[in-house]
Design an enzyme around this catalytic site. Sequence first.
Site, PDB file in Angstrom:
ATOM      1  CD  GLU A 139      -2.686   1.221   2.569  1.00 31.09           C
ATOM      2  OE1 GLU A 139      -3.601   2.055   2.655  1.00 31.09           O
ATOM      3  OE2 GLU A 139      -2.428   0.384   3.472  1.00 31.09           O
ATOM      4  CD  GLU A 224      -6.112   7.504   5.792  1.00 26.92           C
ATOM      5  OE1 GLU A 224      -6.228   6.267   5.794  1.00 26.92           O
ATOM      6  OE2 GLU A 224      -5.069   8.079   6.162  1.00 26.92           O
TER       7      GLU A 224
END
Length: 244
Positions: A139, A224
């Site tokens: 990731e 986020e």
Amino acid sequence: MPFSTLVALSCLFSLGIAQTITGQYDCLPAGGFTLCQDLWNQSAGVGAQQTTLLDSSTETVSWSTNWTWANSPDNVKSYANAKSLLSNGIQLQNISSAPTSWHWSYETQSSDIRADVSYDIWFGTESSGDPASSASSYEVMIWLAGLGGAQPVGTQITTGTFIAGLTWNLWKATNTNWEVFFFASAIGDINSFDVDLNDFFKYLVEEQCVAPTQYVQGIQAGTEAFVGAGNLVTTAYSVSILPT
């Protein structure tokens, strides 16, 4: 066609574009993208979030995300994002360029806001593997902003690394199934980001031992949310991958 009919059609078209989603995993088709709420960790806090598709085409998308979250200030609650439907399934070694453009702003934000604005990119050994699954090997997050002192997890392994004409601090962490690299902006918020993502991919291959045979499984862009309140508006976002 009567003027009143034209107005009505125009209104209907506008209503069709400005669609809002509120559910935990609600998503919307958005031209060459999928726009999703992704309140994957909402149980860690108390709050609400909605995401609105403003406009889209095969090449670009614009949206807004309005959220309020409380409790567990170090835990991400959500990642509202746009995922490209076309930028995947190609090995790193076969990419000539991966141009992207992202123009965004936090139009409102509370004094206690903690959030990041970031890409979330997934590599794996299979071209058709799903991101964030056992098929994923890496990731890669590119943080364009860390509001309210938000910072990546793991360990910082470089300082002042120059990539794509900008300076980054690189962090690394290990998940149960994959390794995570975080490129965090070392120069403050980057509200207008026009670069070649392949510069980051080449760095990972040449400097961090990522195999060039890894496939790009997905590219997402969004925010986020940790705690506080804010309204992120993306006026234009695009990304593509060009093969060699």
